[in-house]
Design a protein around this motif. Structure first.
Motif, PDB file in Angstrom:
ATOM      1  N   GLU A 178       0.871  -1.170   0.000  1.00 21.10           N
ATOM      2  CA  GLU A 178       0.000   0.000   0.000  1.00 21.10           C
ATOM      3  C   GLU A 178       0.910   1.222   0.000  1.00 21.10           C
ATOM      4  OE1 GLU A 178      -3.851  -0.473   2.547  1.00 21.10           O
ATOM      5  OE2 GLU A 178      -2.145  -1.274   3.676  1.00 21.10           O
ATOM      6  N   TYR A 179       0.562   2.217  -0.797  1.00 20.03           N
ATOM      7  CA  TYR A 179       1.447   3.372  -0.923  1.00 20.03           C
ATOM      8  C   TYR A 179       0.672   4.672  -1.111  1.00 20.03           C
ATOM      9  CZ  TYR A 179       0.421   3.190  -5.902  1.00 20.03           C
ATOM     10  OH  TYR A 179      -0.233   3.183  -7.116  1.00 20.03           O
ATOM     11  N   LYS A 180       1.395   5.785  -0.877  1.00 19.41           N
ATOM     12  CA  LYS A 180       0.906   7.126  -1.189  1.00 19.41           C
ATOM     13  C   LYS A 180       1.865   7.715  -2.213  1.00 19.41           C
ATOM     14  CE  LYS A 180      -1.074   8.277   3.297  1.00 19.41           C
ATOM     15  NZ  LYS A 180      -0.980   9.241   4.423  1.00 19.41           N
ATOM     16  N   ALA A 181       1.314   8.424  -3.182  1.00 19.13           N
ATOM     17  CA  ALA A 181       2.126   9.054  -4.218  1.00 19.13           C
ATOM     18  C   ALA A 181       1.509  10.397  -4.586  1.00 19.13           C
ATOM     19  CB  ALA A 181       2.202   8.146  -5.448  1.00 19.13           C
ATOM     20  N   LYS A 182       2.285  11.189  -5.353  1.00 19.89           N
ATOM     21  CA  LYS A 182       1.778  12.491  -5.793  1.00 19.89           C
ATOM     22  C   LYS A 182       2.215  12.760  -7.226  1.00 19.89           C
ATOM     23  CE  LYS A 182       5.637  15.459  -4.603  1.00 19.89           C
ATOM     24  NZ  LYS A 182       6.035  16.761  -4.137  1.00 19.89           N
ATOM     25  N   ARG A 183       1.491  13.667  -7.841  1.00 18.94           N
ATOM     26  CA  ARG A 183       1.850  14.204  -9.152  1.00 18.94           C
ATOM     27  C   ARG A 183       1.715  15.719  -9.037  1.00 18.94           C
ATOM     28  NH1 ARG A 183      -1.778  11.833 -13.183  1.00 18.94           N
ATOM     29  NH2 ARG A 183      -0.398  10.045 -13.116  1.00 18.94           N
ATOM     30  N   ASP A 184       2.696  16.452  -9.554  1.00 23.31           N
ATOM     31  CA  ASP A 184       2.688  17.917  -9.458  1.00 23.31           C
ATOM     32  C   ASP A 184       2.080  18.551 -10.701  1.00 23.31           C
ATOM     33  OD1 ASP A 184       3.930  18.020  -6.942  1.00 23.31           O
ATOM     34  OD2 ASP A 184       5.885  17.705  -7.870  1.00 23.31           O
ATOM     35  N   ASN A 185       1.698  19.811 -10.555  1.00 17.24           N
ATOM     36  CA  ASN A 185       1.205  20.679 -11.648  1.00 17.24           C
ATOM     37  C   ASN A 185       0.017  20.105 -12.406  1.00 17.24           C
ATOM     38  OD1 ASN A 185       3.131  22.580 -11.003  1.00 17.24           O
ATOM     39  ND2 ASN A 185       4.637  21.664 -12.364  1.00 17.24           N
ATOM     40  N   PRO A 186      -1.149  20.127 -11.904  1.00 17.80           N
ATOM     41  CA  PRO A 186      -1.563  20.505 -10.566  1.00 17.80           C
ATOM     42  C   PRO A 186      -1.313  19.354  -9.590  1.00 17.80           C
ATOM     43  CG  PRO A 186      -3.483  19.818 -11.780  1.00 17.80           C
ATOM     44  CD  PRO A 186      -2.306  19.756 -12.727  1.00 17.80           C
ATOM     45  N   LEU A 187      -1.239  19.680  -8.330  1.00 21.89           N
ATOM     46  CA  LEU A 187      -0.974  18.681  -7.312  1.00 21.89           C
ATOM     47  C   LEU A 187      -2.118  17.673  -7.241  1.00 21.89           C
ATOM     48  CD1 LEU A 187       0.743  17.616  -4.972  1.00 21.89           C
ATOM     49  CD2 LEU A 187      -0.577  19.110  -3.464  1.00 21.89           C
ATOM     50  N   GLU A 188      -1.768  16.400  -7.357  1.00 28.59           N
ATOM     51  CA  GLU A 188      -2.727  15.307  -7.201  1.00 28.59           C
ATOM     52  C   GLU A 188      -2.104  14.307  -6.237  1.00 28.59           C
ATOM     53  OE1 GLU A 188      -4.855  14.008 -11.029  1.00 28.59           O
ATOM     54  OE2 GLU A 188      -2.886  14.733 -11.695  1.00 28.59           O
ATOM     55  N   LEU A 189      -2.894  13.840  -5.273  1.00 25.76           N
ATOM     56  CA  LEU A 189      -2.438  12.844  -4.316  1.00 25.76           C
ATOM     57  C   LEU A 189      -3.111  11.518  -4.623  1.00 25.76           C
ATOM     58  CD1 LEU A 189      -2.581  14.999  -1.072  1.00 25.76           C
ATOM     59  CD2 LEU A 189      -0.580  14.482  -2.486  1.00 25.76           C
ATOM     60  N   PHE A 190      -2.359  10.438  -4.469  1.00 24.12           N
ATOM     61  CA  PHE A 190      -2.859   9.107  -4.797  1.00 24.12           C
ATOM     62  C   PHE A 190      -2.607   8.148  -3.643  1.00 24.12           C
ATOM     63  CE2 PHE A 190      -1.676  11.088  -8.756  1.00 24.12           C
ATOM     64  CZ  PHE A 190      -2.746  10.812  -9.579  1.00 24.12           C
ATOM     65  N   TYR A 191      -3.529   7.236  -3.470  1.00 23.77           N
ATOM     66  CA  TYR A 191      -3.364   6.096  -2.575  1.00 23.77           C
ATOM     67  C   TYR A 191      -3.599   4.876  -3.455  1.00 23.77           C
ATOM     68  CZ  TYR A 191      -4.644   2.305   0.503  1.00 23.77           C
ATOM     69  OH  TYR A 191      -4.709   1.081   1.110  1.00 23.77           O
ATOM     70  N   GLY A 192      -2.750   3.872  -3.326  1.00 19.63           N
ATOM     71  CA  GLY A 192      -2.954   2.700  -4.156  1.00 19.63           C
ATOM     72  C   GLY A 192      -2.290   1.463  -3.578  1.00 19.63           C
ATOM     73  N   THR A 193      -2.511   0.366  -4.262  1.00 17.76           N
ATOM     74  CA  THR A 193      -1.853  -0.889  -3.926  1.00 17.76           C
ATOM     75  C   THR A 193      -1.135  -1.387  -5.160  1.00 17.76           C
ATOM     76  OG1 THR A 193      -3.817  -2.182  -4.467  1.00 17.76           O
ATOM     77  CG2 THR A 193      -3.558  -1.523  -2.168  1.00 17.76           C
TER      78      THR A 193
ATOM     79  N   THR B 241       5.467  10.634  -8.092  1.00 13.88           N
ATOM     80  CA  THR B 241       6.541  10.489  -7.119  1.00 13.88           C
ATOM     81  C   THR B 241       6.018   9.707  -5.926  1.00 13.88           C
ATOM     82  OG1 THR B 241       7.419  12.645  -7.762  1.00 13.88           O
ATOM     83  CG2 THR B 241       8.171  11.751  -5.660  1.00 13.88           C
ATOM     84  N   LEU B 242       6.749   8.688  -5.519  1.00 10.81           N
ATOM     85  CA  LEU B 242       6.378   7.903  -4.344  1.00 10.81           C
ATOM     86  C   LEU B 242       6.607   8.745  -3.096  1.00 10.81           C
ATOM     87  CD1 LEU B 242       5.570   5.160  -3.066  1.00 10.81           C
ATOM     88  CD2 LEU B 242       8.016   4.629  -2.999  1.00 10.81           C
ATOM     89  N   LEU B 243       5.593   8.851  -2.252  1.00 16.19           N
ATOM     90  CA  LEU B 243       5.724   9.566  -0.992  1.00 16.19           C
ATOM     91  C   LEU B 243       6.060   8.614   0.150  1.00 16.19           C
ATOM     92  CD1 LEU B 243       2.684  11.997  -1.265  1.00 16.19           C
ATOM     93  CD2 LEU B 243       5.104  12.518  -1.618  1.00 16.19           C
ATOM     94  N   LYS B 244       5.306   7.508   0.240  1.00 14.45           N
ATOM     95  CA  LYS B 244       5.511   6.595   1.355  1.00 14.45           C
ATOM     96  C   LYS B 244       4.896   5.233   1.047  1.00 14.45           C
ATOM     97  CE  LYS B 244       4.923   6.281   6.320  1.00 14.45           C
ATOM     98  NZ  LYS B 244       4.550   6.953   7.539  1.00 14.45           N
ATOM     99  N   VAL B 245       5.600   4.183   1.441  1.00 16.96           N
ATOM    100  CA  VAL B 245       5.022   2.833   1.426  1.00 16.96           C
ATOM    101  C   VAL B 245       4.419   2.625   2.812  1.00 16.96           C
ATOM    102  CG1 VAL B 245       5.471   0.370   1.204  1.00 16.96           C
ATOM    103  CG2 VAL B 245       6.676   1.972  -0.273  1.00 16.96           C
ATOM    104  N   LEU B 246       3.122   2.428   2.860  1.00 14.76           N
ATOM    105  CA  LEU B 246       2.431   2.311   4.131  1.00 14.76           C
ATOM    106  C   LEU B 246       2.547   0.928   4.749  1.00 14.76           C
ATOM    107  CD1 LEU B 246      -0.800   4.187   3.027  1.00 14.76           C
ATOM    108  CD2 LEU B 246       1.084   5.092   4.390  1.00 14.76           C
ATOM    109  N   SER B 247       2.443  -0.107   3.917  1.00 12.03           N
ATOM    110  CA  SER B 247       2.525  -1.461   4.436  1.00 12.03           C
ATOM    111  C   SER B 247       2.874  -2.424   3.301  1.00 12.03           C
ATOM    112  CB  SER B 247       1.211  -1.888   5.101  1.00 12.03           C
ATOM    113  OG  SER B 247       0.202  -2.045   4.115  1.00 12.03           O
TER     114      SER B 247
END
Length: 76
Positions: free
Chosen positions: A25-40, A66-72
């Motif tokens: 499970e992870y959190k990621a982002k994309r810039d311009n415009p800022l978009e946040l993602f949660y996925g597996t 861009t990968l922000l964090k691997v949650l689990s």
């Protein structure tokens, strides 16, 4: 018949974790415009946070993310 099934069942149980896939499970982002993602993400290999990070960084970068964090990480 039972003498054949018990060793066969044990062999399957022992072999299953080696061939099982991992799910991260992870959190990621994309810039311009800022978009946040949660996925597996499902992947083969060692079921560790570092393995998940290396797999995800490449895959997400190819999608402009861009990968922000691997949650689990868990074996499936």
């Amino acid at each position: 018949m039972m003498k054949i099934l018990v060793p066969l069942a044990l062999a399957v149980l022992i072999a299953a974790p080696a061939s099982a896939a991992c799910v991260a499970e992870y959190k990621a982002k994309r810039d311009n415009p800022l978009e946040l993602f949660y996925g597996t993400h499902r992947f083969d290999g060692p079921c560790t946070l570092s393995a998940a990070r290396s797999q995800l960084r490449g895959q997400l970068a190819s999608q402009g993310m861009t990968l922000l964090k691997v949650l689990s990480v868990r074996q499936q």
